[in-house]
Design a protein around this motif. Structure first.
Motif, mmCIF file in Angstrom:
data_model
loop_
_atom_site.group_PDB
_atom_site.id
_atom_site.type_symbol
_atom_site.label_atom_id
_atom_site.label_comp_id
_atom_site.label_asym_id
_atom_site.label_seq_id
_atom_site.Cartn_x
_atom_site.Cartn_y
_atom_site.Cartn_z
ATOM 1 N N ALA A 104 51.747 36.456 53.981
ATOM 2 C CA ALA A 104 52.361 36.628 52.658
ATOM 3 C C ALA A 104 52.486 35.285 51.957
ATOM 4 O O ALA A 104 52.243 35.168 50.747
ATOM 5 C CB ALA A 104 53.732 37.283 52.797
ATOM 6 N N ARG A 105 52.849 34.256 52.718
ATOM 7 C CA ARG A 105 52.984 32.920 52.127
ATOM 8 C C ARG A 105 51.631 32.415 51.605
ATOM 9 O O ARG A 105 51.543 31.896 50.486
ATOM 10 C CB ARG A 105 53.540 31.951 53.164
ATOM 11 N N SER A 106 50.588 32.576 52.406
ATOM 12 C CA SER A 106 49.265 32.100 51.981
ATOM 13 C C SER A 106 48.755 32.902 50.788
ATOM 14 O O SER A 106 48.096 32.368 49.900
ATOM 15 C CB SER A 106 48.271 32.170 53.142
ATOM 16 N N ASP A 107 49.093 34.191 50.732
ATOM 17 C CA ASP A 107 48.693 35.018 49.587
ATOM 18 C C ASP A 107 49.366 34.537 48.308
ATOM 19 O O ASP A 107 48.737 34.450 47.246
ATOM 20 C CB ASP A 107 49.069 36.481 49.838
ATOM 21 N N CYS A 108 50.666 34.220 48.401
ATOM 22 C CA CYS A 108 51.407 33.732 47.232
ATOM 23 C C CYS A 108 50.838 32.389 46.751
ATOM 24 O O CYS A 108 50.686 32.163 45.545
ATOM 25 C CB CYS A 108 52.889 33.588 47.569
ATOM 26 N N LEU A 109 50.532 31.508 47.692
ATOM 27 C CA LEU A 109 49.965 30.206 47.332
ATOM 28 C C LEU A 109 48.584 30.363 46.698
ATOM 29 O O LEU A 109 48.232 29.631 45.770
ATOM 30 C CB LEU A 109 49.887 29.307 48.565
ATOM 31 N N ALA A 110 47.810 31.326 47.194
ATOM 32 C CA ALA A 110 46.476 31.555 46.636
ATOM 33 C C ALA A 110 46.572 32.037 45.183
ATOM 34 O O ALA A 110 45.814 31.599 44.317
ATOM 35 C CB ALA A 110 45.730 32.577 47.485
ATOM 36 N N ILE A 111 47.523 32.936 44.913
ATOM 37 C CA ILE A 111 47.725 33.422 43.543
ATOM 38 C C ILE A 111 48.188 32.276 42.651
ATOM 39 O O ILE A 111 47.727 32.118 41.514
ATOM 40 C CB ILE A 111 48.734 34.581 43.522
ATOM 41 N N TYR A 112 49.103 31.445 43.185
ATOM 42 C CA TYR A 112 49.593 30.296 42.413
ATOM 43 C C TYR A 112 48.452 29.349 42.042
ATOM 44 O O TYR A 112 48.333 28.920 40.893
ATOM 45 C CB TYR A 112 50.658 29.550 43.222
ATOM 46 N N GLU A 113 47.602 29.044 43.011
ATOM 47 C CA GLU A 113 46.493 28.123 42.752
ATOM 48 C C GLU A 113 45.516 28.713 41.729
ATOM 49 O O GLU A 113 44.986 27.989 40.878
ATOM 50 C CB GLU A 113 45.755 27.792 44.055
ATOM 51 N N ALA A 114 45.294 30.022 41.803
ATOM 52 C CA ALA A 114 44.389 30.666 40.854
ATOM 53 C C ALA A 114 44.973 30.630 39.439
ATOM 54 O O ALA A 114 44.275 30.342 38.461
ATOM 55 C CB ALA A 114 44.136 32.115 41.274
ATOM 56 N N GLU A 115 46.277 30.909 39.323
ATOM 57 C CA GLU A 115 46.951 30.870 38.018
ATOM 58 C C GLU A 115 46.972 29.447 37.468
ATOM 59 O O GLU A 115 46.803 29.220 36.265
ATOM 60 C CB GLU A 115 48.378 31.412 38.147
ATOM 61 N N LYS A 116 47.196 28.485 38.363
ATOM 62 C CA LYS A 116 47.228 27.085 37.947
ATOM 63 C C LYS A 116 45.869 26.652 37.397
ATOM 64 O O LYS A 116 45.789 25.945 36.378
ATOM 65 C CB LYS A 116 47.620 26.210 39.138
ATOM 66 N N LYS A 117 44.817 27.090 38.061
ATOM 67 C CA LYS A 117 43.466 26.747 37.606
ATOM 68 C C LYS A 117 43.192 27.329 36.225
ATOM 69 O O LYS A 117 42.613 26.669 35.352
ATOM 70 C CB LYS A 117 42.450 27.272 38.621
ATOM 71 N N GLN A 118 43.637 28.570 35.998
ATOM 72 C CA GLN A 118 43.454 29.223 34.694
ATOM 73 C C GLN A 118 44.220 28.484 33.602
ATOM 74 O O GLN A 118 43.701 28.248 32.508
ATOM 75 C CB GLN A 118 43.943 30.674 34.750
ATOM 76 N N LEU A 119 45.491 28.128 33.889
ATOM 77 C CA LEU A 119 46.309 27.436 32.891
ATOM 78 C C LEU A 119 45.742 26.053 32.584
ATOM 79 O O LEU A 119 45.736 25.615 31.433
ATOM 80 C CB LEU A 119 47.753 27.317 33.389
ATOM 81 N N LYS A 120 45.257 25.382 33.606
ATOM 82 C CA LYS A 120 44.679 24.051 33.404
ATOM 83 C C LYS A 120 43.487 24.123 32.458
ATOM 84 O O LYS A 120 43.314 23.267 31.575
ATOM 85 C CB LYS A 120 44.259 23.467 34.753
ATOM 86 N N ALA A 121 42.668 25.157 32.622
ATOM 87 C CA ALA A 121 41.509 25.344 31.738
ATOM 88 C C ALA A 121 41.966 25.662 30.314
ATOM 89 O O ALA A 121 41.374 25.176 29.342
ATOM 90 C CB ALA A 121 40.633 26.469 32.272
ATOM 91 N N LEU A 122 43.035 26.453 30.184
ATOM 92 C CA LEU A 122 43.561 26.793 28.860
ATOM 93 C C LEU A 122 44.083 25.561 28.140
ATOM 94 O O LEU A 122 43.829 25.358 26.945
ATOM 95 C CB LEU A 122 44.676 27.835 28.995
ATOM 96 N N LEU A 123 44.808 24.690 28.873
ATOM 97 C CA LEU A 123 45.404 23.498 28.263
ATOM 98 C C LEU A 123 44.353 22.490 27.820
ATOM 99 O O LEU A 123 44.613 21.665 26.943
ATOM 100 C CB LEU A 123 46.386 22.836 29.238
#
Length: 371
Positions: A104-123
């Motif tokens: 569960a922890r690794s799944d949450c971190l994976a979602i966080y990293e994916a969202e972070k990558k998307q936001l970084k591209a948006l910014l």
């Protein structure tokens, strides 16, 4: 609508199922026979199960949903090992495989990293970004955290805001340390050359923090409008300081009213005596309210309600010999004046805080009205 796992799934390349976890079944929990049976029969092939009406079950998608629920509702990772929780999922779909704390922890971190990558591209496509910072103290830890939020206008001219980081602040909380933490965050997101303004409250360390941050950013990049709009002071905090200064003038009177409310509401007997007097005086108000001393608007509500009962307290004093907090007539006159003063600020705060996104066109007119 059919749903299947695709290579674009952010968890697809970062999560590996443990065979031991897959094969372990959910513990059976004794229950009474309800006569309810599953409405579909499923078979598993490559972790995708086809059931009734051609719908597909994906263990990987289910893990995404569970991880999202954990983050949204702030559950501990250990909730996935709760027997009743897992038993419910197993009952809903017999092909569901139990997952564990680390998964569960690794799944949450994976979602966080994916969202972070998307936001970084948006910014990267945004020209100007404004920041706000706020401090938060954990209720069960003696540590403080700072949250940094970015605000910007997207390509569709919509106001957007995103939390960039939630970081622990050193105990001494020096301005230079806070400035370093903010700049480190900007570098991580690669937006250090896009900062337009930073809004902070009027804490003394924020002045030195913003000076240091402004110098650091201007060393490598030119600031918008020459940096004249870089340091923005929080409107809500300014209003709070103005009100607290005025309330300090009648600190003793506020204490009398607060203690009076506490005394009356202490038990049913005192409360009923007070209510009966109020009824005899044909007052519509039925209950006194206590304030939160650190929130001026709740103090205003307490004073304004108590003011309506000012004729009740002298009579109440005669019937309650142990009541020693009765405000005098002069005290009530001062309370009336302060309530008129606070009413203006209260209306302004409703306009400012009643909006999910209070922009300058909202709060500037209210500040002018207060002035």
């Amino acid at each position: 609508m059919d749903e299947s796992v695709t290579p674009s799934n952010p968890l697809a390349n970062s999560i590996f199922l443990n065979e031991k976890e897959i094969n372990r079944s959910v513990p059976t929990i004794p229950t009474t026979d309800t006569g309810i049976t599953p409405t579909q029969t499923t078979t598993i092939t490559n972790q995708t199960v086809t059931g009734q009406n051609g719908a597909r079950y994906s263990q990987e998608k289910m893990r995404q949903i569970i991880a999202t629920a954990i983050m949204v509702h702030e559950h501990p990772f250990s909730i996935v090992e709760d027997e009743v929780w897992m038993w419910g999922f197993q009952y809903a779909n017999s092909e569901f495989h139990k997952i564990f704390n680390k998964t569960a922890r690794s799944d949450c971190l994976a979602i966080y990293e994916a969202e972070k990558k998307q936001l970084k591209a948006l910014l990267q496509g945004v020209r100007k970004i404004s920041l706000t910072t706020d401090m938060w103290r954990s209720s069960h830890q003696i540590v403080e955290y700072m949250v940094i939020t970015c605000h910007f206008i997207d390509a569709g001219w919509n106001l957007q805001k995103r939390v960039l980081i939630f970081v622990q602040v050193p105990a001494l909380r020096r301005g230079i340390d806070v400035a370093d933490a903010i700049f480190k965050c900007l570098k991580t997101w690669e937006i250090e050359n896009k900062v337009f303004s930073v809004s902070v409250d009027n804490a003394s360390y924020n002045d030195s923090c913003l000076r240091a941050l402004k110098d650091t950013i201007s060393d490598n990049n030119s600031l918008h409008v020459g940096g004249s709009l870089f340091h923005v002071r929080c409107c809500a905090h300014i209003l709070n300081l103005l009100v607290q200064d005025r309330l300090s003038k009648i600190k003793g009177i506020v204490h009398k009213v607060r203690e009076s409310v506490k005394y009356v509401n202490f038990n049913d007997s005192r409360y009923k005596t007070f209510v009966n007097i109020a009824k005899n005086k044909r007052l519509k108000e039925k209950k006194l309210i206590i304030d939160c001393p650190t929130r001026w608007n709740s103090t205003y509500n307490m004073l304004s309600v108590a003011l309506k009962f000012k004729s009740v307290f002298p009579v109440y004093k005669e019937r309650e010999p142990h009541y020693n907090y009765e405000p005098s007539s002069e005290d009530w006159r001062k309370v009336e004046k302060i309530c008129k003063f606070l009413k203006v600020f209260n209306l302004a705060s409703h306009v400012i805080f009643g909006s999910e996104y209070p922009t300058a066109n909202l709060y500037l007119s209210e500040v002018c009205r207060v002035k």
